[in-house]
Every structure is written in structure tokens, then in C-alpha cells.
Design a protein around this motif. Sequence first.
Motif, PDB file in Angstrom:
ATOM      1  N   GLY A 152       0.784  -1.222   0.000  1.00 46.10           N
ATOM      2  CA  GLY A 152       0.000   0.000   0.000  1.00 46.10           C
ATOM      3  C   GLY A 152       0.818   1.274   0.000  1.00 46.10           C
ATOM      4  N   ILE A 153       2.152   1.182   0.055  1.00 47.24           N
ATOM      5  CA  ILE A 153       2.991   2.378   0.160  1.00 47.24           C
ATOM      6  C   ILE A 153       2.960   3.157  -1.149  1.00 47.24           C
ATOM      7  CG2 ILE A 153       5.236   1.533  -0.641  1.00 47.24           C
ATOM      8  CD1 ILE A 153       4.665   3.432   2.645  1.00 47.24           C
ATOM      9  N   GLN A 154       3.091   4.476  -1.040  1.00 48.57           N
ATOM     10  CA  GLN A 154       3.146   5.361  -2.202  1.00 48.57           C
ATOM     11  C   GLN A 154       4.592   5.750  -2.469  1.00 48.57           C
ATOM     12  OE1 GLN A 154      -0.006   6.043  -3.773  1.00 48.57           O
ATOM     13  NE2 GLN A 154      -0.370   4.389  -2.299  1.00 48.57           N
ATOM     14  N   THR A 155       4.937   5.892  -3.750  1.00 49.43           N
ATOM     15  CA  THR A 155       6.280   6.264  -4.171  1.00 49.43           C
ATOM     16  C   THR A 155       6.223   7.595  -4.908  1.00 49.43           C
ATOM     17  OG1 THR A 155       6.864   3.932  -4.446  1.00 49.43           O
ATOM     18  CG2 THR A 155       8.295   5.540  -5.490  1.00 49.43           C
ATOM     19  N   LEU A 156       7.149   8.492  -4.572  1.00 47.77           N
ATOM     20  CA  LEU A 156       7.176   9.807  -5.214  1.00 47.77           C
ATOM     21  C   LEU A 156       8.613  10.125  -5.614  1.00 47.77           C
ATOM     22  CD1 LEU A 156       5.344  12.236  -5.933  1.00 47.77           C
ATOM     23  CD2 LEU A 156       5.968  13.224  -3.718  1.00 47.77           C
ATOM     24  N   ASP A 157       8.831  10.337  -6.903  1.00 43.11           N
ATOM     25  CA  ASP A 157      10.172  10.612  -7.409  1.00 43.11           C
ATOM     26  C   ASP A 157      10.639  12.017  -7.050  1.00 43.11           C
ATOM     27  OD1 ASP A 157      10.643   8.124  -8.612  1.00 43.11           O
ATOM     28  OD2 ASP A 157       9.567   8.699 -10.433  1.00 43.11           O
ATOM     29  N   HIS A 158      11.947  12.207  -7.117  1.00 44.97           N
ATOM     30  CA  HIS A 158      12.577  13.505  -6.854  1.00 44.97           C
ATOM     31  C   HIS A 158      11.915  14.610  -7.679  1.00 44.97           C
ATOM     32  CE1 HIS A 158      15.528  16.714  -6.762  1.00 44.97           C
ATOM     33  NE2 HIS A 158      15.708  16.595  -8.069  1.00 44.97           N
ATOM     34  N   GLY A 159      11.524  15.696  -7.007  1.00 38.42           N
ATOM     35  CA  GLY A 159      10.949  16.841  -7.693  1.00 38.42           C
ATOM     36  C   GLY A 159       9.489  16.698  -8.073  1.00 38.42           C
ATOM     37  N   HIS A 160       8.864  15.560  -7.785  1.00 34.30           N
ATOM     38  CA  HIS A 160       7.476  15.329  -8.177  1.00 34.30           C
ATOM     39  C   HIS A 160       6.512  15.694  -7.053  1.00 34.30           C
ATOM     40  CE1 HIS A 160       8.028  12.560 -11.897  1.00 34.30           C
ATOM     41  NE2 HIS A 160       9.074  13.353 -11.754  1.00 34.30           N
ATOM     42  N   VAL A 161       5.231  15.809  -7.437  1.00 31.89           N
ATOM     43  CA  VAL A 161       4.169  16.197  -6.510  1.00 31.89           C
ATOM     44  C   VAL A 161       3.064  15.153  -6.573  1.00 31.89           C
ATOM     45  CG1 VAL A 161       2.443  17.941  -5.926  1.00 31.89           C
ATOM     46  CG2 VAL A 161       4.696  18.656  -6.762  1.00 31.89           C
ATOM     47  N   PHE A 162       2.609  14.722  -5.408  1.00 33.59           N
ATOM     48  CA  PHE A 162       1.480  13.790  -5.269  1.00 33.59           C
ATOM     49  C   PHE A 162       0.261  14.557  -4.793  1.00 33.59           C
ATOM     50  CE2 PHE A 162      -1.139  11.750  -2.088  1.00 33.59           C
ATOM     51  CZ  PHE A 162      -1.539  10.565  -2.668  1.00 33.59           C
ATOM     52  N   GLU A 163      -0.925  14.231  -5.351  1.00 35.33           N
ATOM     53  CA  GLU A 163      -2.168  14.834  -4.881  1.00 35.33           C
ATOM     54  C   GLU A 163      -3.259  13.771  -4.813  1.00 35.33           C
ATOM     55  OE1 GLU A 163      -1.827  19.454  -6.511  1.00 35.33           O
ATOM     56  OE2 GLU A 163      -3.341  18.101  -7.339  1.00 35.33           O
ATOM     57  N   SER A 164      -4.087  13.864  -3.784  1.00 28.83           N
ATOM     58  CA  SER A 164      -5.256  12.998  -3.653  1.00 28.83           C
ATOM     59  C   SER A 164      -6.275  13.715  -2.784  1.00 28.83           C
ATOM     60  CB  SER A 164      -4.861  11.657  -3.028  1.00 28.83           C
ATOM     61  OG  SER A 164      -5.936  10.746  -3.071  1.00 28.83           O
ATOM     62  N   ASN A 165      -7.563  13.601  -3.148  1.00 29.96           N
ATOM     63  CA  ASN A 165      -8.571  14.311  -2.368  1.00 29.96           C
ATOM     64  C   ASN A 165      -9.791  13.448  -2.105  1.00 29.96           C
ATOM     65  OD1 ASN A 165     -10.889  14.948  -4.348  1.00 29.96           O
ATOM     66  ND2 ASN A 165      -9.117  15.707  -5.476  1.00 29.96           N
ATOM     67  N   TYR A 166     -10.558  13.850  -1.110  1.00 25.93           N
ATOM     68  CA  TYR A 166     -11.860  13.246  -0.844  1.00 25.93           C
ATOM     69  C   TYR A 166     -12.829  14.357  -0.473  1.00 25.93           C
ATOM     70  CZ  TYR A 166     -11.394  13.558   4.302  1.00 25.93           C
ATOM     71  OH  TYR A 166     -11.280  14.007   5.586  1.00 25.93           O
ATOM     72  N   THR A 167     -14.133  14.060  -0.544  1.00 27.71           N
ATOM     73  CA  THR A 167     -15.152  15.078  -0.320  1.00 27.71           C
ATOM     74  C   THR A 167     -16.210  14.572   0.651  1.00 27.71           C
ATOM     75  OG1 THR A 167     -14.852  16.028  -2.530  1.00 27.71           O
ATOM     76  CG2 THR A 167     -16.925  16.515  -1.415  1.00 27.71           C
ATOM     77  N   ILE A 168     -16.558  15.425   1.604  1.00 32.20           N
ATOM     78  CA  ILE A 168     -17.658  15.187   2.544  1.00 32.20           C
ATOM     79  C   ILE A 168     -18.820  16.083   2.119  1.00 32.20           C
ATOM     80  CG2 ILE A 168     -18.433  15.393   4.934  1.00 32.20           C
ATOM     81  CD1 ILE A 168     -15.435  15.112   5.729  1.00 32.20           C
ATOM     82  N   SER A 169     -19.982  15.503   1.891  1.00 33.14           N
ATOM     83  CA  SER A 169     -21.164  16.268   1.508  1.00 33.14           C
ATOM     84  C   SER A 169     -22.298  16.002   2.495  1.00 33.14           C
ATOM     85  CB  SER A 169     -21.630  15.909   0.093  1.00 33.14           C
ATOM     86  OG  SER A 169     -20.608  16.164  -0.849  1.00 33.14           O
ATOM     87  N   ILE A 170     -22.949  17.066   2.926  1.00 33.78           N
ATOM     88  CA  ILE A 170     -24.109  16.962   3.814  1.00 33.78           C
ATOM     89  C   ILE A 170     -25.355  16.968   2.952  1.00 33.78           C
ATOM     90  CG2 ILE A 170     -25.300  17.932   5.790  1.00 33.78           C
ATOM     91  CD1 ILE A 170     -22.376  17.031   6.312  1.00 33.78           C
ATOM     92  N   GLU A 171     -26.086  15.853   2.938  1.00 32.22           N
ATOM     93  CA  GLU A 171     -27.248  15.719   2.064  1.00 32.22           C
ATOM     94  C   GLU A 171     -28.510  15.608   2.912  1.00 32.22           C
ATOM     95  OE1 GLU A 171     -26.478  12.537  -0.693  1.00 32.22           O
ATOM     96  OE2 GLU A 171     -25.058  13.819  -1.806  1.00 32.22           O
ATOM     97  N   LYS A 172     -29.550  16.318   2.487  1.00 31.58           N
ATOM     98  CA  LYS A 172     -30.797  16.338   3.258  1.00 31.58           C
ATOM     99  C   LYS A 172     -31.956  15.835   2.405  1.00 31.58           C
ATOM    100  CE  LYS A 172     -29.201  20.312   5.932  1.00 31.58           C
ATOM    101  NZ  LYS A 172     -29.500  21.687   6.374  1.00 31.58           N
TER     102      LYS A 172
END
Length: 289
Positions: free
Chosen positions: A269-289
Amino acid sequence: MVVLENDKLQVTIKLKGAELSSIKDKVSGKEYIWQGNPDVWGYHAPNLFPIVGGLKDNKITISGNDYNLSRHGFARTSMFRRIESTPNHAVFSLSYDDETLKIYPYKFEFEVAYSLSGNSLTILYKVINKDDKKIYFSVGAHPAFNIPLEESEVYEDYFIEFEKEETLVSSKLSTTGLFNGQYKEFGQNTILDLTADLFNEDALVFKNLNSRVVYLKNRKNTQSIKVDFNQFNELGIWAKPGAPFVCIEPWLGYADNELGQKDISEKPGIQTLDHGHVFESNYTISIEK
């Protein structure tokens, strides 16, 4: 504290851990995030970096050397800097220093960005490799949601609904928080009922879900909380037994097994990031009625 708001929600974030501490409905005053009672569980929604879960003997091997890292890493207890801020957006940064290099020998910048739009809050993780070599890391979220939300409800009214039908198999954890090679099966379903004893053996960890969206719902009304984690591979679900909250935790990475691992580069499960690179990951919480 940093406050974001629009006409629907007010969101509060702490500088310590860049931790989300409140999502409040501006009309009803309803609080959706667990308020961190230290006698029960003192966090709200910790950000997990540079590891997720526990390590065998709290040690990790990097390039032949052992380093001490506590469960879920050090970001959740570190002081971040606020580097951007508007009424509905804020970015927080944690950079390597002499102290982090003693326990995690990589040069990095870890950013957590919050963006509020309508009834949704998006949390973006960014890792910047400032080293002269590859770096290895895991990253994850740990938001705790208050349940029940109404006085007329009880904990057992709530359930988690997966967007797709799943054959739910959870990898079991030992008393030390490491995978023990056993599994708990919940059958084929889209629903996971929340019960008082569900977490008696620690968190549920799902490594092979088809779904990347789950909903926290109840059987008394139509309101729900949606968690969209399309850019994460694993999902943890946890509550302290008997406590009035549930954590829905998107992860990239997870705990060691009881045998431990040879090197961080070989950790599942480990993530690898090369020299000078950028990693991005996002998630979203939504309040639904």
C-alpha cells in the motif's frame, strides 16, 4: 483556528494537525463532526502521514536503518502553517525539519487544503518531494461523524451504504493494531449496519472495495453524509465501542501485519514519489438532506 463558511455550512480547522474540527449547519446549528471528548477519543478528523495504521514494534526500516514512528504518523500532532486563506478555502503546510528527519529521513512538504462549496467540503492532500531521491509514504483521513444526530434516534438506526454491491471482507487487526491474517466476512450487500459491538475487535479495514462512495444514513429520516473517496484504495471504518460517533477513513496504505515488513519500499500500500514530483489525492464530505 481557521473558519470557512458560506450560506449553508461553517467549517473550523485547527492549526495543530491541520485538523478539521467542525462542520456545522448554519441554519439548524447541527454539528456533524465529533467534538473530541478526551475521555473517549480526543481527535476530530486527524490527517494521517507519513504512515497509516500501526507498525511492528512502532519501527519502520528505511535504507537499512530503523526509525521509530507511532501509529498513523506524526502529522496529526504537528503544528502546520496556514499558507493560503479565503472565506471558503484554506491551505496548511508541514515541512520537514531536524526533528522529522530523525524519525522519517526524507525531505518533504505535506499540504492539506480545504475547499467549501455549497454543502460539500473537499480535502486535498499534497506531498512534495524536496529530497534528492525517491520518498515513500502513506496518507489517509480519519473524520469522525456524530451519531445519532437527533434526540429521537439511536446508534443502531444508522448504517453505511456503499454505492455498489460489495462482498464485504474486513482484514482483522490484533490487539496491537496489526493485521493477524484473519478476516471477518459480512456477506454480499450494499449495507453495513452500525451496532454497539461492531468495533469490539478494532477497526474494519476493507482493501478491495468496488465502491468509492459511501453514505452514512439512518432509518428515521432522509438526511445523510456522503463521503466520496475516488482517489483512495482502502477504507477504514471505526468507532470506539459505545461512543456516539463513527469514522469513515479513506486510506492510501495501512498497518503492518504481525510479522512486520523488511523495508518501507516493500510495505504493501505504500506510495512512491520521485525527486521533484508532486502527489495529490482528495476526498469530499457532503451533507445531504
